[in-house]
Design an enzyme around this catalytic site. Structure first.
Site, PDB file in Angstrom:
ATOM      1  N   HIS A 111      -3.765   4.780  -7.646  1.00 17.41           N
ATOM      2  CA  HIS A 111      -4.262   5.851  -6.895  1.00 17.41           C
ATOM      3  C   HIS A 111      -4.261   7.112  -7.902  1.00 17.41           C
ATOM      4  CE1 HIS A 111      -4.143   3.401  -2.868  1.00 17.41           C
ATOM      5  NE2 HIS A 111      -4.898   2.928  -3.701  1.00 17.41           N
ATOM      6  N   GLY A 178       7.480  -1.444   0.554  1.00 18.25           N
ATOM      7  CA  GLY A 178       7.018  -0.294   1.231  1.00 18.25           C
ATOM      8  C   GLY A 178       5.653   0.240   1.384  1.00 18.25           C
ATOM      9  N   ALA A 222      14.043   0.235   1.762  1.00 18.24           N
ATOM     10  CA  ALA A 222      13.934  -0.420   0.241  1.00 18.24           C
ATOM     11  C   ALA A 222      15.048  -0.054  -0.737  1.00 18.24           C
ATOM     12  CB  ALA A 222      12.692   0.440  -0.578  1.00 18.24           C
TER      13      ALA A 222
HETATM   14  N1  APR Z   1      11.859   1.552   2.673  1.00 15.20           N
HETATM   15  C1  APR Z   1      10.956   0.484   2.944  1.00 15.20           C
HETATM   16  N2  APR Z   1       9.923   0.835   3.619  1.00 15.20           N
HETATM   17  C2  APR Z   1       9.672   2.032   4.409  1.00 15.20           C
HETATM   18  C3  APR Z   1      10.583   3.032   4.086  1.00 15.20           C
HETATM   19  C4  APR Z   1      11.851   2.337   3.438  1.00 15.20           C
HETATM   20  N3  APR Z   1      12.945   3.484   3.509  1.00 15.20           N
HETATM   21  N4  APR Z   1      10.354   4.056   4.695  1.00 15.20           N
HETATM   22  C5  APR Z   1       8.852   3.659   5.348  1.00 15.20           C
HETATM   23  N5  APR Z   1       8.789   2.454   4.788  1.00 15.20           N
HETATM   24  C6  APR Z   1       7.417   1.628   4.939  1.00 15.20           C
HETATM   25  C7  APR Z   1       6.661   2.109   6.358  1.00 15.20           C
HETATM   26  O1  APR Z   1       7.143   1.211   7.275  1.00 15.20           O
HETATM   27  C8  APR Z   1       5.329   1.722   6.184  1.00 15.20           C
HETATM   28  O2  APR Z   1       5.003   0.393   6.331  1.00 15.20           O
HETATM   29  O3  APR Z   1       6.712   2.170   4.269  1.00 15.20           O
HETATM   30  C9  APR Z   1       5.127   1.992   4.583  1.00 15.20           C
HETATM   31  C10 APR Z   1       4.358   3.474   4.465  1.00 15.20           C
HETATM   32  O4  APR Z   1       3.116   3.276   4.571  1.00 15.20           O
HETATM   33  P1  APR Z   1       2.063   4.471   4.464  1.00 15.20           P
HETATM   34  O5  APR Z   1       2.442   5.546   4.885  1.00 15.20           O
HETATM   35  O6  APR Z   1       0.789   3.774   5.011  1.00 15.20           O
HETATM   36  O7  APR Z   1       1.894   4.351   2.807  1.00 15.20           O
HETATM   37  P2  APR Z   1       1.048   3.474   1.968  1.00 15.20           P
HETATM   38  O8  APR Z   1       1.065   2.160   2.377  1.00 15.20           O
HETATM   39  O9  APR Z   1       1.619   3.649   0.693  1.00 15.20           O
HETATM   40  O10 APR Z   1      -0.311   4.015   1.790  1.00 15.20           O
HETATM   41  C11 APR Z   1      -1.342   3.420   1.270  1.00 15.20           C
HETATM   42  O11 APR Z   1      -2.890   5.293   1.797  1.00 15.20           O
HETATM   43  O12 APR Z   1      -3.379   7.388   2.259  1.00 15.20           O
HETATM   44  C12 APR Z   1      -3.774   6.479   1.325  1.00 15.20           C
HETATM   45  O13 APR Z   1      -3.686   6.838  -0.967  1.00 15.20           O
HETATM   46  C13 APR Z   1      -2.674   6.708   0.227  1.00 15.20           C
HETATM   47  O14 APR Z   1      -1.593   5.488  -1.541  1.00 15.20           O
HETATM   48  C14 APR Z   1      -1.682   5.732  -0.237  1.00 15.20           C
HETATM   49  C15 APR Z   1      -2.172   4.624   0.411  1.00 15.20           C
END
Ligand code: APR
Length: 235
Positions: A111, A178, A222
């Site tokens: 991304h 994550g 994580a």
């Molecule tokens: N350890 C492990 N997992 C965690 C932690 C932690 N400390 N804190 C939060 N999480 C998990 C949450 O439970 C959730 O499932 O990380 C995940 C984060 O999800 P999102 O906020 O949706 O982020 P992500 O999956 O990276 O988003 C994907 O969406 O908006 C777009 O481009 C943006 O790259 C991003 C993509």
């Protein structure tokens, strides 16, 4: 297992313990901002000043955060697998540079990354660590006004998809860490890996949207889960 080939996909959860907001949590980035305004080509065309301001804040915040044990453990895994004749392909959806600062040598930023700018005119990319504005000129073609953060916005094609698909086809194990599994094509990697008979593992704070597709899910932060799992793999 020696000579293991592992593909890992990380998301915002891997950087959460470093103090970077995730996207979909309460109070997360997408609760506080309209995606259409700050993360689409249309939003940038409409209000480049606002979009630059949004990413300037994120870029500046990188200077205040540090890698956490999960980033360091993944760098250790990369080096350890290589020593054993295996290979780690580390794919991240994150636009921070914490995997690199944690010591990872090869990171696929599907991304994009906050520390890079992209010229919308000639497609030149360059490292840019300071604030950007619509007055910024391309370092190569010198056109002013079309330089944008090197971020893959909604509606755009993620980077390096062919490399990721090749590495998935050649791997023994796919691991998702994550990420909520809300955004495709990354959210579909587990199904792709499964369809090719690969083992699949999820490490996340809570079950992701595609959790049922994984052979195994381990729930927890994580910063704790990843070092434990890496030690298992390398032992
Ligand atoms: N350890 C492990 N997992 C965690 C932690 C932690 N400390 N804190 C939060 N999480 C998990 C949450 O439970 C959730 O499932 O990380 C995940 C984060 O999800 P999102 O906020 O949706 O982020 P992500 O999956 O990276 O988003 C994907 O969406 O908006 C777009 O481009 C943006 O790259 C991003 C993509």
């Amino acid at each position: 297992m020696k000579s293991q080939k592992i593909v890992i996909l990380t998301g915002a959860g891997v950087s959460a313990e470093s103090g970077i907001d995730t996207f979909r949590a309460a109070g997360g980035l997408w609760e506080n901002h309209r995606v259409e305004d700050v993360a689409t080509p249309e939003g940038f065309a409409k209000d480049p000043e606002l979009v630059h301001r949004f990413y300037n804040l994120r870029r500046a915040a990188l200077k205040t955060v540090k890698p956490n044990p999960a980033h360091y453990a993944l760098a250790k895994l990369e080096a350890g697998l290589m020593e054993q004749g295996g290979q780690l392909t580390l794919v991240t959806q994150n636009v921070d540079d914490l995997h690199e600062r944690g010591g990872a040598k090869e990171v696929i930023h599907m991304h994009g990354i906050l520390t890079s700018m992209l010229c919308g005119t000639c497609e030149h990319r360059w490292e840019h660590l300071e604030d950007a504005s619509p007055n910024l000129s391309c370092r190569k073609c010198y056109v002013t006004g079309t330089s944008r953060p090197d971020i893959v916005w909604f509606g755009e094609m993620p980077y390096a998809m062919h490399v990721i698909e090749e590495r998935l086809a050649a791997c023994d194990l796919f691991v998702s860490i994550g990420t909520s599994g809300a955004v495709y094509p990354a959210a579909g990697f587990v199904q792709l890996a499964r369809s090719m008979g690969k083992a699949t593992l999820e490490l996340n704070l809570e079950r992701s949207q595609g959790s049922n597709f994984f052979d195994e899910t381990r729930l927890g932060p994580a910063g704790t889960l990843v070092p434990q799992w890496v030690d298992e793999v390398l032992s």
